[in-house]
Design a protein around this motif. Sequence first.
Motif, PDB file in Angstrom:
ATOM      1  N   THR A 182     -11.294  -6.530  -7.598  1.00 39.24           N
ATOM      2  CA  THR A 182     -10.299  -6.138  -6.595  1.00 39.24           C
ATOM      3  C   THR A 182      -9.401  -4.998  -7.080  1.00 39.24           C
ATOM      4  OG1 THR A 182      -8.795  -7.876  -7.365  1.00 39.24           O
ATOM      5  CG2 THR A 182     -10.234  -8.403  -5.490  1.00 39.24           C
ATOM      6  N   PRO A 291      -1.937   1.503  -1.060  1.00 42.46           N
ATOM      7  CA  PRO A 291      -2.372   1.368   0.336  1.00 42.46           C
ATOM      8  C   PRO A 291      -1.292   1.886   1.291  1.00 42.46           C
ATOM      9  CG  PRO A 291      -2.844  -0.636  -0.871  1.00 42.46           C
ATOM     10  CD  PRO A 291      -2.009   0.215  -1.779  1.00 42.46           C
ATOM     11  N   LEU A 295       0.624  -5.122   3.356  1.00 44.15           N
ATOM     12  CA  LEU A 295      -0.311  -6.249   3.315  1.00 44.15           C
ATOM     13  C   LEU A 295       0.398  -7.466   2.706  1.00 44.15           C
ATOM     14  CD1 LEU A 295      -3.437  -4.325   1.981  1.00 44.15           C
ATOM     15  CD2 LEU A 295      -3.175  -5.283   4.271  1.00 44.15           C
ATOM     16  N   ARG A 298      -0.750  -8.839  -0.746  1.00 46.65           N
ATOM     17  CA  ARG A 298      -0.682  -7.985  -1.927  1.00 46.65           C
ATOM     18  C   ARG A 298       0.662  -8.129  -2.621  1.00 46.65           C
ATOM     19  NH1 ARG A 298       0.768  -2.334  -2.518  1.00 46.65           N
ATOM     20  NH2 ARG A 298      -0.261  -1.541  -4.396  1.00 46.65           N
ATOM     21  N   CYS A 308     -11.886 -10.527  -3.182  1.00 49.56           N
ATOM     22  CA  CYS A 308     -10.717 -10.503  -2.309  1.00 49.56           C
ATOM     23  C   CYS A 308     -10.533 -11.882  -1.685  1.00 49.56           C
ATOM     24  CB  CYS A 308     -10.892  -9.458  -1.212  1.00 49.56           C
ATOM     25  SG  CYS A 308      -9.608  -9.502   0.069  1.00 49.56           S
ATOM     26  N   GLU A 310      -8.838 -12.770   0.773  1.00 48.45           N
ATOM     27  CA  GLU A 310      -8.770 -12.694   2.237  1.00 48.45           C
ATOM     28  C   GLU A 310     -10.072 -12.166   2.850  1.00 48.45           C
ATOM     29  OE1 GLU A 310      -6.209 -13.843   3.992  1.00 48.45           O
ATOM     30  OE2 GLU A 310      -5.247 -14.451   2.111  1.00 48.45           O
ATOM     31  N   HIS A 312     -11.207  -9.252   3.188  1.00 48.07           N
ATOM     32  CA  HIS A 312     -11.229  -7.978   3.923  1.00 48.07           C
ATOM     33  C   HIS A 312     -11.069  -6.755   3.007  1.00 48.07           C
ATOM     34  CE1 HIS A 312      -6.907  -8.025   3.344  1.00 48.07           C
ATOM     35  NE2 HIS A 312      -6.741  -9.074   4.137  1.00 48.07           N
ATOM     36  N   LYS A 314      -8.666  -4.879   2.310  1.00 45.40           N
ATOM     37  CA  LYS A 314      -7.958  -3.775   2.964  1.00 45.40           C
ATOM     38  C   LYS A 314      -7.125  -2.954   1.986  1.00 45.40           C
ATOM     39  CE  LYS A 314      -7.587  -5.818   7.594  1.00 45.40           C
ATOM     40  NZ  LYS A 314      -6.645  -6.344   8.629  1.00 45.40           N
ATOM     41  N   CYS A 315      -6.689  -3.576   0.896  1.00 46.97           N
ATOM     42  CA  CYS A 315      -5.845  -2.854  -0.053  1.00 46.97           C
ATOM     43  C   CYS A 315      -6.541  -1.608  -0.596  1.00 46.97           C
ATOM     44  CB  CYS A 315      -5.394  -3.770  -1.192  1.00 46.97           C
ATOM     45  SG  CYS A 315      -6.707  -4.489  -2.184  1.00 46.97           S
ATOM     46  N   LYS A 317      -9.728  -0.457   0.751  1.00 43.25           N
ATOM     47  CA  LYS A 317     -10.439   0.240   1.829  1.00 43.25           C
ATOM     48  C   LYS A 317      -9.520   1.165   2.626  1.00 43.25           C
ATOM     49  CE  LYS A 317     -14.199  -3.081   2.575  1.00 43.25           C
ATOM     50  NZ  LYS A 317     -14.836  -4.032   3.528  1.00 43.25           N
ATOM     51  N   SER A 318      -8.213   0.875   2.630  1.00 43.43           N
ATOM     52  CA  SER A 318      -7.281   1.694   3.402  1.00 43.43           C
ATOM     53  C   SER A 318      -6.881   2.979   2.675  1.00 43.43           C
ATOM     54  CB  SER A 318      -6.021   0.886   3.728  1.00 43.43           C
ATOM     55  OG  SER A 318      -5.342   0.518   2.539  1.00 43.43           O
ATOM     56  N   THR A 320      -7.781   6.437   1.354  1.00 43.15           N
ATOM     57  CA  THR A 320      -8.828   7.416   1.666  1.00 43.15           C
ATOM     58  C   THR A 320      -8.990   8.434   0.539  1.00 43.15           C
ATOM     59  OG1 THR A 320      -7.312   8.979   2.726  1.00 43.15           O
ATOM     60  CG2 THR A 320      -8.234   7.207   4.111  1.00 43.15           C
TER      61      THR A 320
END
Length: 332
Positions: A182, A291, A295, A298, A308, A310, A312, A314-315, A317-318, A320
């Motif tokens: 992660t 991120p 979240l 986090r 992860c 959760e 997802h 997102k931490c 993946k968000s 870029t």
Amino acid sequence: MAFKKILIFQTAFLGDLILTSPLIKSVKKSFPETEVSLVVRKGFKSVFAQSPYLSEIIEFDKKGIFRFSSFLKSKNFDLVISPHRSHRTSLILFLSGIRRRIGFDKSGFAFLYTDRVKHKMEKRVHEIDRNLNLLTPLKNYSLIVDNEPELPISDEEAEKTAKKFKLEKPFIVLAPGSVWKTKAWLSENFAKVGDYFYKQGFQVVIVGSNKDAPYCQVTEENMKGKAKNLCGKTTLREFFSIIKRASLVISNDSSPVHAAVSFNTPVVEIYGATVPDFGFFPYRNGIYVEPPIELPCRPCGIHGRKECPEKHFKCMKSITPEMVITTAESLI
């Protein structure tokens, strides 16, 4: 002379060991006539090889507690300072018979230390400064505190490594691996960042240990431009040498960040599951990326996790490639 022999005990991960360098320097500068020794985990003896601040570096494979404590006892140290907070470390140092033992109050078996220092896991307190707080019980001495991290790699050694691997300036270093899944930004995104700087005229070098190979391989395979993948092909000192000569390092929350800081190499640190408030952000010459969204999950742990919780992620993946590129450009 206040102390004849001082021991510093740090058998944690590589990044933690690098961040111990200011403590090592400060101890030697404060007690220049004293022999200063260092205990490290097995495989890390070369990290501080040729250091002018150390008389001896001792490896410990974390086996044989009684045998190792007996070995330390034979060394006749009269002071030990331990940034490492494990139960095992506290017990070893107690059994070693070292008269004065300084450690953190949140260490396992902290009661075995003669001097306990508050471990400040507070916002914006860096690990370097936490370690230097271990000098507090010695404030009656004329202390010289040097908070600049340093690794003993000469220009000549770095140049020799560059020639061996045919590294041409300018080059950037990508460090996409992590012990904790992660904490690893998407390798495909590292590749996009690599392609951007390749087009800008930089050689792209990918680094990591053998365990980082899957991350490094995916990064290399997803790059359209050329990259030199040195994952698992360097010694520790060659790894440091490459970072020393780089124009920029881009890394997850891991040891390459602290190596870069030690050489004043510009560094971008990418945070996902962990947060800068834990105290492992670039101490100088660096910027971190987080991120762009809030979240509630986090951070999910001080070291990150293998998966992860959760499901997802997102931490990471968000974040870029454009965010990292823009941050990196501000440094170089």
